[in-house]
Design a protein around this motif. Structure first.
Motif, short mmCIF file in Angstrom:
data_model
loop_
_atom_site.label_atom_id
_atom_site.label_comp_id
_atom_site.label_asym_id
_atom_site.label_seq_id
_atom_site.Cartn_x
_atom_site.Cartn_y
_atom_site.Cartn_z
N ILE A 295 -6.94 2.62 1.41
CA ILE A 295 -5.79 2.56 2.31
C ILE A 295 -4.77 3.63 1.94
O ILE A 295 -4.04 4.14 2.81
CB ILE A 295 -5.15 1.15 2.31
CG1 ILE A 295 -4.36 0.93 3.61
CG2 ILE A 295 -4.24 0.93 1.12
CD1 ILE A 295 -5.19 0.91 4.85
N ARG B 141 -10.79 -0.81 -2.28
CA ARG B 141 -10.22 -1.13 -0.97
C ARG B 141 -8.80 -0.60 -0.86
O ARG B 141 -8.42 -0.02 0.16
CB ARG B 141 -10.21 -2.65 -0.83
CG ARG B 141 -10.08 -3.15 0.59
CD ARG B 141 -11.41 -3.16 1.30
NE ARG B 141 -11.22 -3.60 2.67
CZ ARG B 141 -10.87 -2.79 3.66
NH1 ARG B 141 -10.69 -1.51 3.46
NH2 ARG B 141 -10.74 -3.26 4.89
N HIS B 142 -8.00 -0.78 -1.90
CA HIS B 142 -6.61 -0.33 -1.85
C HIS B 142 -6.51 1.18 -2.04
O HIS B 142 -5.59 1.81 -1.50
CB HIS B 142 -5.78 -1.08 -2.90
CG HIS B 142 -5.49 -2.49 -2.51
ND1 HIS B 142 -6.45 -3.49 -2.59
CD2 HIS B 142 -4.37 -3.09 -2.00
CE1 HIS B 142 -5.93 -4.63 -2.16
NE2 HIS B 142 -4.67 -4.42 -1.80
N TYR C 116 -1.29 -4.69 -6.46
CA TYR C 116 -1.95 -4.15 -5.27
C TYR C 116 -1.32 -4.65 -3.97
O TYR C 116 -0.87 -3.84 -3.14
CB TYR C 116 -3.45 -4.47 -5.33
CG TYR C 116 -4.19 -3.68 -6.38
CD1 TYR C 116 -4.78 -2.47 -6.08
CD2 TYR C 116 -4.27 -4.14 -7.69
CE1 TYR C 116 -5.46 -1.73 -7.05
CE2 TYR C 116 -4.94 -3.42 -8.67
CZ TYR C 116 -5.53 -2.21 -8.34
OH TYR C 116 -6.18 -1.47 -9.31
N THR C 117 -1.26 -5.97 -3.78
CA THR C 117 -0.72 -6.50 -2.53
C THR C 117 0.75 -6.12 -2.34
O THR C 117 1.15 -5.69 -1.25
CB THR C 117 -0.86 -8.03 -2.49
OG1 THR C 117 -2.26 -8.36 -2.52
CG2 THR C 117 -0.23 -8.61 -1.24
N VAL D 199 -3.83 -6.43 4.60
CA VAL D 199 -4.05 -6.82 3.20
C VAL D 199 -4.77 -8.16 3.08
O VAL D 199 -5.55 -8.37 2.15
CB VAL D 199 -2.72 -6.84 2.42
CG1 VAL D 199 -1.91 -8.10 2.71
CG2 VAL D 199 -2.97 -6.69 0.93
N SER E 275 -8.36 -7.61 2.93
CA SER E 275 -8.85 -7.05 1.68
C SER E 275 -9.19 -8.17 0.70
O SER E 275 -10.15 -8.06 -0.08
CB SER E 275 -7.82 -6.09 1.07
OG SER E 275 -6.68 -6.80 0.58
N HIS F 18 1.51 -1.71 -3.54
CA HIS F 18 0.90 -0.65 -2.73
C HIS F 18 1.61 -0.47 -1.39
O HIS F 18 1.55 0.61 -0.80
CB HIS F 18 -0.59 -0.93 -2.51
CG HIS F 18 -1.47 -0.39 -3.58
ND1 HIS F 18 -1.35 -0.76 -4.89
CD2 HIS F 18 -2.48 0.53 -3.54
CE1 HIS F 18 -2.25 -0.11 -5.61
NE2 HIS F 18 -2.93 0.68 -4.83
N ASP G 104 -10.76 -0.21 8.90
CA ASP G 104 -9.63 0.64 8.51
C ASP G 104 -9.30 1.71 9.56
O ASP G 104 -8.18 2.22 9.60
CB ASP G 104 -9.90 1.31 7.17
CG ASP G 104 -9.80 0.34 6.00
OD1 ASP G 104 -9.40 -0.82 6.24
OD2 ASP G 104 -10.14 0.73 4.87
N TRP H 244 0.87 -3.97 7.49
CA TRP H 244 0.33 -4.13 6.12
C TRP H 244 -0.18 -5.55 5.90
O TRP H 244 -1.27 -5.75 5.38
CB TRP H 244 1.41 -3.79 5.10
CG TRP H 244 0.98 -4.08 3.68
CD1 TRP H 244 1.33 -5.17 2.93
CD2 TRP H 244 0.12 -3.28 2.85
NE1 TRP H 244 0.74 -5.10 1.69
CE2 TRP H 244 -0.01 -3.96 1.62
CE3 TRP H 244 -0.54 -2.08 3.04
CZ2 TRP H 244 -0.77 -3.46 0.57
CZ3 TRP H 244 -1.31 -1.57 1.99
CH2 TRP H 244 -1.42 -2.26 0.78
#
Length: 404
Positions: free
Chosen positions: A206, A202-203, A277-278, A64, A67, A281, A26, A60
């Motif tokens: 970010i 994880r999200h 999320y994907t 992603v 993730s 976010h 990250d 992104w």
């Protein structure tokens, strides 16, 4: 899932947490987000902001996918570890090339081509690692195969765009990111999500990375100016804005949505992860970065940089980024919460509409007052929600039973 030691691959279990290698991964995106903000701030025109957002979307998709990969197999074991480092190198090269992603600078290699090739390498490594990880899982392997066309389409369009310029180039970039979106949506929901806690964490991280960029922008905006009371007050207001955004996400919603994701099973869990999320976010991250651009310019005005005075207003694209970024974050957050836990937040919608309505009015006010109004509105929002939902908040945060 155990293989020989040198190529060892270990499956992630339900109670897994984010690995240190993923945190290290990250850090590259911290740099990438900083580069995007700085690049947009050099010429904050509508075209620059649009192109900056397109770069953010491409970055992104670079992030992603990993993730999801790190939720299937441990990122710090065997071949996956090597793949993560290779992907990091490709992302870093892409981040370095961000100022040339659209317009090549004199000398050296072609910036647009290097950026497109770096993106292709990131996606190729991701597919290869998923292919290896899906060994013995016919359903996941079929899902990976269905995902290939969107990867190919996006990278090919970026390579074609690298040979064009102007609106044609921008249009090809838009087509590339739409191809990624539609390809992901149409590829199916046969992915694997082994740990809801890991995925939500994880999200959440970010979002922290993006909020960190807003703080960096505050500091960079006044880094070369002598310290003064306006700078101190303006910095405190900027931190208050970033803090309100943190509160809106992490105080209760992050816990509720993680719980809902953990309770879901099978295809429903994959759909919650993909949609909530994907997909949702991304506008949150974009909103924070746009707000960072506005904060950077606001602090520059407040500190008297570039010939500005304390009485000067912030207007145009920087103001639209400051207020519009906050609104985009709030609206995306409302959508995220509704999609995952089916709870609507009307107050956040009202606050977003109010911020949009007053944006033309604050364009005539000093930058300090404009920033103060934003901080007060966002602070009032979290204060109201904290008080109004205090019983639910207490149950969620202090060990009580979570709502079904």
């Amino acid at each position: 899932m155990v293989t020989p030691r040198r190529t060892r691959i270990e499956a992630v279990t339900e109670g897994a947490s984010v690995t240190t290698l993923e945190l290290f991964f990250d850090l590259v995106f911290v740099f990438a987000l900083t580069r995007v903000t700085d690049w947009m701030a050099e010429d904050p025109s509508a075209e620059a902001v649009l192109r900056g957002v397109l770069i953010l979307i491409v970055m992104w998709w670079s992030w992603v996918g990993y993730s999801w990969l790190g939720n299937v197999v441990k990122a710090d074991e065997g071949l996956i570890r090597i793949g993560m480092f290779v992907a990091m190198a490709a992302v870093f090269v892409g981040a370095i090339t961000i100022p040339e992603a659209f317009d090549d600078l004199p000398g050296g290699l072609s910036g647009p081509v290097v950026f497109a090739v770096a993106y292709f390498c990131v996606r190729l490594v991701h597919l290869a690692m998923f292919w290896i990880s899906s060994r013995g899982d016919a359903q996941l392997r079929g899902q990976v195969l269905r995902f290939v066309p969107s990867v190919v389409l996006g990278t090919v369009l970026l390579l074609i765009a690298s040979q064009t310029e102007g609106w044609v180039q921008t249009a090809l970039w838009i087509a590339a990111v739409l191809g990624d979106y539609l390809g992901t949506a149409l590829a199916g929901s046969a992915w694997r999500l082994n740990s809801a806690g890991h995925f939500a964490e994880r999200h959440g991280l970010i979002i922290i990375v993006a909020l960190g960029e807003s703080i960096v922008s505050i500091g960079i905006g006044v880094a070369e100016l002598p310290i003064s009371w306006p700078i101190i007050i303006g910095s405190a207001l900027g931190l208050a804005v970033a803090g309100a955004m943190w509160w809106a996400y992490f105080d209760v919603t992050a816990l509720l949505t993680e719980h809902a994701l953990a309770e879901a099973t099978g295809e429903r869990r994959i759909k919650l992860a993909t949609g909530g999320y994907t997909f949702l976010h991304l506008p949150m991250v974009v909103g924070i970065i746009l707000m960072s651009l506005g904060l950077k310019k606001a602090l520059l005005y407040i500190g008297g940089g570039d010939g500005h005075s304390l009485a000067d207003p912030i207007y145009g694209i920087p103001l639209a980024a400051l207020y519009g970024g906050a609104v985009l974050y709030l609206f995306a957050h409302v959508g995220f919460k509704w999609y995952v836990v089916h709870t609507f937040s009307p107050v956040r919608v009202v606050v977003g509409v109010v911020l949009l309505a007053i944006t033309p009015l604050v364009a005539h006010l000093p930058a300090m007052l404009t920033l103060t109004i934003l901080a007060v509105v966002l602070g009032g929002l979290v204060g109201y929600e904290t008080h109004h939902h205090r019983e639910l908040r207490h149950r969620v945060r202090h060990g009580g039973e979570l709502p079904a």
